[in-house]
Write a protein that holds these residues in place. Structure first.
Motif, PDB file in Angstrom:
ATOM      1  N   ARG A 186     -19.083   3.998 -29.840  1.00  0.00           N
ATOM      2  CA  ARG A 186     -18.081   3.676 -28.874  1.00  0.00           C
ATOM      3  C   ARG A 186     -18.055   4.745 -28.024  1.00  0.00           C
ATOM      4  NH1 ARG A 186     -16.209  -0.840 -30.424  1.00  0.00           N
ATOM      5  NH2 ARG A 186     -14.223  -0.349 -29.292  1.00  0.00           N
ATOM      6  N   VAL A 187     -16.940   4.847 -27.115  1.00  0.00           N
ATOM      7  CA  VAL A 187     -16.860   5.843 -26.014  1.00  0.00           C
ATOM      8  C   VAL A 187     -17.334   7.193 -26.330  1.00  0.00           C
ATOM      9  CG1 VAL A 187     -15.596   4.384 -24.463  1.00  0.00           C
ATOM     10  CG2 VAL A 187     -14.441   5.657 -26.097  1.00  0.00           C
ATOM     11  N   LEU A 188     -17.908   8.070 -25.602  1.00  0.00           N
ATOM     12  CA  LEU A 188     -18.745   7.834 -24.483  1.00  0.00           C
ATOM     13  C   LEU A 188     -20.132   8.069 -24.631  1.00  0.00           C
ATOM     14  CD1 LEU A 188     -16.506   9.193 -21.572  1.00  0.00           C
ATOM     15  CD2 LEU A 188     -17.167   6.929 -21.595  1.00  0.00           C
ATOM     16  N   ALA A 189     -20.464   8.859 -25.693  1.00  0.00           N
ATOM     17  CA  ALA A 189     -21.845   9.469 -25.889  1.00  0.00           C
ATOM     18  C   ALA A 189     -22.931   8.364 -26.138  1.00  0.00           C
ATOM     19  CB  ALA A 189     -21.548  10.633 -26.802  1.00  0.00           C
ATOM     20  N   GLY A 190     -22.441   7.898 -27.330  1.00  0.00           N
ATOM     21  CA  GLY A 190     -23.599   6.677 -27.581  1.00  0.00           C
ATOM     22  C   GLY A 190     -23.753   5.530 -26.536  1.00  0.00           C
ATOM     23  N   PRO A 191     -22.644   4.956 -26.070  1.00  0.00           N
ATOM     24  CA  PRO A 191     -22.888   4.135 -24.881  1.00  0.00           C
ATOM     25  C   PRO A 191     -23.577   4.608 -23.835  1.00  0.00           C
ATOM     26  CG  PRO A 191     -20.879   3.990 -25.866  1.00  0.00           C
ATOM     27  CD  PRO A 191     -21.218   5.120 -26.322  1.00  0.00           C
ATOM     28  N   THR A 192     -23.248   5.931 -23.350  1.00  0.00           N
ATOM     29  CA  THR A 192     -24.313   6.367 -22.281  1.00  0.00           C
ATOM     30  C   THR A 192     -25.684   6.357 -22.696  1.00  0.00           C
ATOM     31  OG1 THR A 192     -22.380   7.813 -21.618  1.00  0.00           O
ATOM     32  CG2 THR A 192     -24.502   8.571 -20.996  1.00  0.00           C
ATOM     33  N   ALA A 193     -26.073   6.499 -23.950  1.00  0.00           N
ATOM     34  CA  ALA A 193     -27.359   6.709 -24.340  1.00  0.00           C
ATOM     35  C   ALA A 193     -28.083   5.260 -24.132  1.00  0.00           C
ATOM     36  CB  ALA A 193     -27.640   6.915 -25.882  1.00  0.00           C
ATOM     37  N   THR A 194     -27.350   4.216 -24.845  1.00  0.00           N
ATOM     38  CA  THR A 194     -28.036   2.810 -24.593  1.00  0.00           C
ATOM     39  C   THR A 194     -27.893   2.348 -23.316  1.00  0.00           C
ATOM     40  OG1 THR A 194     -25.554   2.118 -25.443  1.00  0.00           O
ATOM     41  CG2 THR A 194     -27.340   2.548 -27.035  1.00  0.00           C
ATOM     42  N   ARG A 195     -26.807   2.644 -22.514  1.00  0.00           N
ATOM     43  CA  ARG A 195     -26.884   2.055 -21.173  1.00  0.00           C
ATOM     44  C   ARG A 195     -28.069   2.570 -20.398  1.00  0.00           C
ATOM     45  NH1 ARG A 195     -22.060   4.572 -17.403  1.00  0.00           N
ATOM     46  NH2 ARG A 195     -23.365   6.370 -17.464  1.00  0.00           N
TER      47      ARG A 195
ATOM     48  N   PRO B 130     -14.139  19.419 -15.680  1.00  0.00           N
ATOM     49  CA  PRO B 130     -13.806  18.278 -14.890  1.00  0.00           C
ATOM     50  C   PRO B 130     -14.277  17.229 -15.341  1.00  0.00           C
ATOM     51  CG  PRO B 130     -15.558  19.939 -13.931  1.00  0.00           C
ATOM     52  CD  PRO B 130     -14.764  20.521 -15.251  1.00  0.00           C
ATOM     53  N   VAL B 131     -15.070  17.018 -16.204  1.00  0.00           N
ATOM     54  CA  VAL B 131     -15.660  16.013 -16.532  1.00  0.00           C
ATOM     55  C   VAL B 131     -15.847  15.943 -18.036  1.00  0.00           C
ATOM     56  CG1 VAL B 131     -16.757  15.018 -14.530  1.00  0.00           C
ATOM     57  CG2 VAL B 131     -18.207  16.627 -16.283  1.00  0.00           C
ATOM     58  N   GLN B 132     -15.997  14.775 -18.828  1.00  0.00           N
ATOM     59  CA  GLN B 132     -16.214  14.710 -20.233  1.00  0.00           C
ATOM     60  C   GLN B 132     -17.899  14.786 -20.573  1.00  0.00           C
ATOM     61  OE1 GLN B 132     -13.596  12.578 -22.937  1.00  0.00           O
ATOM     62  NE2 GLN B 132     -13.371  11.092 -21.081  1.00  0.00           N
ATOM     63  N   ALA B 133     -18.068  16.275 -20.151  1.00  0.00           N
ATOM     64  CA  ALA B 133     -19.601  16.561 -20.107  1.00  0.00           C
ATOM     65  C   ALA B 133     -20.024  16.498 -21.505  1.00  0.00           C
ATOM     66  CB  ALA B 133     -19.712  17.962 -19.379  1.00  0.00           C
ATOM     67  N   LEU B 134     -19.416  16.800 -22.603  1.00  0.00           N
ATOM     68  CA  LEU B 134     -19.985  16.813 -23.942  1.00  0.00           C
ATOM     69  C   LEU B 134     -20.486  15.473 -24.113  1.00  0.00           C
ATOM     70  CD1 LEU B 134     -17.255  19.074 -26.058  1.00  0.00           C
ATOM     71  CD2 LEU B 134     -19.428  19.667 -24.545  1.00  0.00           C
ATOM     72  N   ASP B 135     -19.619  14.261 -23.961  1.00  0.00           N
ATOM     73  CA  ASP B 135     -19.960  13.000 -24.320  1.00  0.00           C
ATOM     74  C   ASP B 135     -21.060  12.653 -23.468  1.00  0.00           C
ATOM     75  OD1 ASP B 135     -18.332  11.616 -26.076  1.00  0.00           O
ATOM     76  OD2 ASP B 135     -16.570  11.413 -24.641  1.00  0.00           O
ATOM     77  N   TYR B 136     -21.185  12.823 -22.021  1.00  0.00           N
ATOM     78  CA  TYR B 136     -22.180  12.402 -21.238  1.00  0.00           C
ATOM     79  C   TYR B 136     -23.656  13.192 -21.450  1.00  0.00           C
ATOM     80  CZ  TYR B 136     -19.255   9.509 -18.575  1.00  0.00           C
ATOM     81  OH  TYR B 136     -18.470   8.582 -17.955  1.00  0.00           O
ATOM     82  N   ALA B 137     -23.403  14.563 -21.597  1.00  0.00           N
ATOM     83  CA  ALA B 137     -24.875  15.318 -21.863  1.00  0.00           C
ATOM     84  C   ALA B 137     -25.320  14.888 -23.217  1.00  0.00           C
ATOM     85  CB  ALA B 137     -24.497  16.700 -21.955  1.00  0.00           C
ATOM     86  N   THR B 138     -24.286  14.710 -24.471  1.00  0.00           N
ATOM     87  CA  THR B 138     -24.960  14.372 -25.511  1.00  0.00           C
ATOM     88  C   THR B 138     -25.445  13.185 -25.505  1.00  0.00           C
ATOM     89  OG1 THR B 138     -23.345  15.487 -26.652  1.00  0.00           O
ATOM     90  CG2 THR B 138     -24.145  13.743 -28.088  1.00  0.00           C
ATOM     91  N   GLY B 139     -24.824  12.241 -24.664  1.00  0.00           N
ATOM     92  CA  GLY B 139     -25.505  10.602 -24.549  1.00  0.00           C
ATOM     93  C   GLY B 139     -26.897  10.741 -24.052  1.00  0.00           C
ATOM     94  N   PHE B 140     -27.306  11.511 -22.851  1.00  0.00           N
ATOM     95  CA  PHE B 140     -28.648  11.658 -22.406  1.00  0.00           C
ATOM     96  C   PHE B 140     -29.537  12.490 -23.454  1.00  0.00           C
ATOM     97  CE2 PHE B 140     -26.413  10.843 -18.433  1.00  0.00           C
ATOM     98  CZ  PHE B 140     -26.863   9.649 -18.058  1.00  0.00           C
ATOM     99  N   ILE B 141     -29.015  13.206 -24.136  1.00  0.00           N
ATOM    100  CA  ILE B 141     -29.861  13.912 -25.292  1.00  0.00           C
ATOM    101  C   ILE B 141     -30.317  12.763 -26.262  1.00  0.00           C
ATOM    102  CG2 ILE B 141     -29.881  15.394 -27.165  1.00  0.00           C
ATOM    103  CD1 ILE B 141     -27.911  17.310 -25.239  1.00  0.00           C
ATOM    104  N   LEU B 142     -29.043  12.054 -26.785  1.00  0.00           N
ATOM    105  CA  LEU B 142     -29.444  10.849 -27.538  1.00  0.00           C
ATOM    106  C   LEU B 142     -30.674   9.813 -27.187  1.00  0.00           C
ATOM    107  CD1 LEU B 142     -25.933  10.054 -28.730  1.00  0.00           C
ATOM    108  CD2 LEU B 142     -27.717  10.989 -30.216  1.00  0.00           C
TER     109      LEU B 142
END
Length: 461
Positions: free
Chosen positions: A214-223, A353-365
């Motif tokens: 679900r939003v946002l970390a995992g979907p960032t990885a798969t995108r 200022p952004v949901q950096a934990l989600d996005y950074a975790t997504g690219f790490i994944l």
């Protein structure tokens, strides 16, 4: 060591990638934050690109060159889609947000219908059109933060009391997270070395990625994986269990199907999909898949060569290992919002200022998934990786932005990719990709569309 170099080194080590020269364009400026968010954005995206280059090298011997635009990387950490003639829907439920308690602050996350019902039930408020922030604020003010957090969580909801970084470091869960690696990796005997072609121009073509996030970390990885040719099949629950948000942002390049895992047919189909996948990315709580009879051992039995990539909110050990959480909640728990409040002398929580934990975790994944695919090519081994939003918060803690850093130059039309994306909701442009590989353009096969428009089956290879 600079924050940028530190993040690059730590993420590379976690993803089992070699050190290499920093693949970054010099871009002056930074997002306005007490923490080094722009460096985290550039580093996490860079390592995802390096992991893709390493996968290509596993087949062809020579890795592609990687370059990252630090400014665009920072912009992607906020959003990537720019609608043309229409507006994006609201991201937040009307009652989600920060509230003053009797002894501090708490954040309620109510985007999911069942999380909203849980929070409102604890506060004694009917979940109907009359529920509003004024009523919620009055009810929250009658509570202290810790008891309300516990009560909402016990009711099946999601809330986070604001703590300082020092309080989090002393908390049993903060200590547990600090002791965990950024990525825990295990290898398993696989069936054989993978025979994927890995054509440099579209290296993930034919590779199947099962997306249970679900939003946002995992979907960032798969995108990210979809942008280089992977067949990403996203599985969503029926609409009575979840209200989707950010479809326009996160369903780019993916096929989305609905499965009801409460039924035997739904579970059997999911097992078939796991057996046919190359990568599985999932964001359930640590006990959730086991509750369905799909613990790690069972998934491995179904598919010995699987690259199994998992994330959770609060880590995989400690008293909160099974607790629900999201980026904004973890920022409250881990001290990030309190540090921002003190730094900027604000009178309320001040998150990134952004949901950096989600996005950074997504690219790490994404880097982990690609590392696992390279391992499969080289040795035939299956693998598993897991991390958490709280562990990414620990990576960021103590790494502060230069207070003299200027703001980035404003976004212009030159920052957008030239092609029009005909999304389900209307035409739009995406930001240009922040990462470039010398051999490999990014391209998504599908524009963003709504949940549940495909059948839950793999495409033929």
């Amino acid at each position: 060591m600079s924050s940028l170099s530190y993040f690059l080194s730590e993420i590379r080590k976690a993803a089992r990638l070699p050190e290499r020269p920093a693949p970054l364009f010099a871009e002056p400026g930074a997002l306005p934050s007490v923490y080094a968010v722009s460096d985290l954005a550039a580093a996490s995206i860079a390592v995802a690109g390096e992991a893709l280059a390493d996968l290509i090298a596993a087949r062809h011997g020579t890795p592609a060159e990687v370059a990252v635009d630090r400014r665009l990387a920072s912009f992607w950490f906020k959003s990537s889609l720019r609608p043309d003639g229409w507006e994006l829907p609201p991201v937040w439920d009307p009652v989600a947000g920060d509230y003053h308690t009797g002894d501090g602050w708490i954040r309620l996350h109510t985007n999911a219908p069942h999380h909203r019902r849980a929070a409102l039930s604890v506060l004694g408020i009917r979940d109907d059109d009359t529920a509003d922030r004024t009523k919620v604020a009055a009810a929250v003010a009658e509570w202290d933060g810790a008891p309300l957090e516990d009560a909402v969580v016990a009711a099946g909801g999601c809330a986070g009391e604001m703590r300082s970084a020092e309080a989090w470091a002393a908390h049993p869960q903060g200590q547990a997270v600090a002791a965990e690696p950024l990525l825990r990796h295990e290898s398993f005997a696989g069936p054989d070395s993978a025979s994927w072609d890995i054509v440099p121009s579209q290296p993930l073509a034919g590779i199947r990625v099962l997306d249970l996030t679900r939003v946002l970390a995992g979907p960032t990885a798969t995108r990210f994986l979809a942008g280089y040719g992977a067949d990403v099949l996203r599985i969503d629950p029926p609409s009575d269990l979840w209200s989707e948000a950010l479809e326009e942002e996160m369903l780019l390049g993916k096929r989305s199907a609905v499965l009801d895992l409460r039924t035997n047919d739904g579970m059997e189909r999911l097992k078939e999909l796991i057996a046919g996948a190359d990568v599985m990315v999932h964001g359930y709580r640590s006990d959730a898949l086991a509750g369905f009879g799909l613990d790690a051992a069972r998934r491995r039995a179904l598919n010995p060569g699987l690259v199994d990539v998992a994330l959770c909110a609060y880590g995989w050990s400690g008293p909160w290992a099974k607790r629900r959480g999201f980026d904004s909640i973890v920022q409250m728990s881990s001290g990030i919002a309190e540090t921002g409040m003190r730094h900027y002398k604000k009178d309320r929580p001040t998150p990134l200022p952004v949901q950096a934990l989600d996005y950074a975790t997504g690219f790490i994944l994404a880097a982990a998934a690609l590392s696992g695919l390279a391992e499969r090519v080289r040795s035939g081994a299956g693998s598993s990786f897991r991390t958490s939003l709280a562990r990414t918060a620990a990576l960021l803690e103590g790494r502060f932005e230069d207070p003299g850093a200027p703001a980035f130059a404003p976004e212009t039309a030159a920052d957008l990719a030239p092609q029009v994306e005909n999304t389900h909701w209307g035409p739009a442009h995406r930001l240009a990709s922040p990462v470039e590989l010398s051999t490999t353009p990014v391209f998504w096969d599908f524009p963003a569309g709504p949940v549940g428009t495909f059948d839950p089956v793999w495409r033929s290879r």
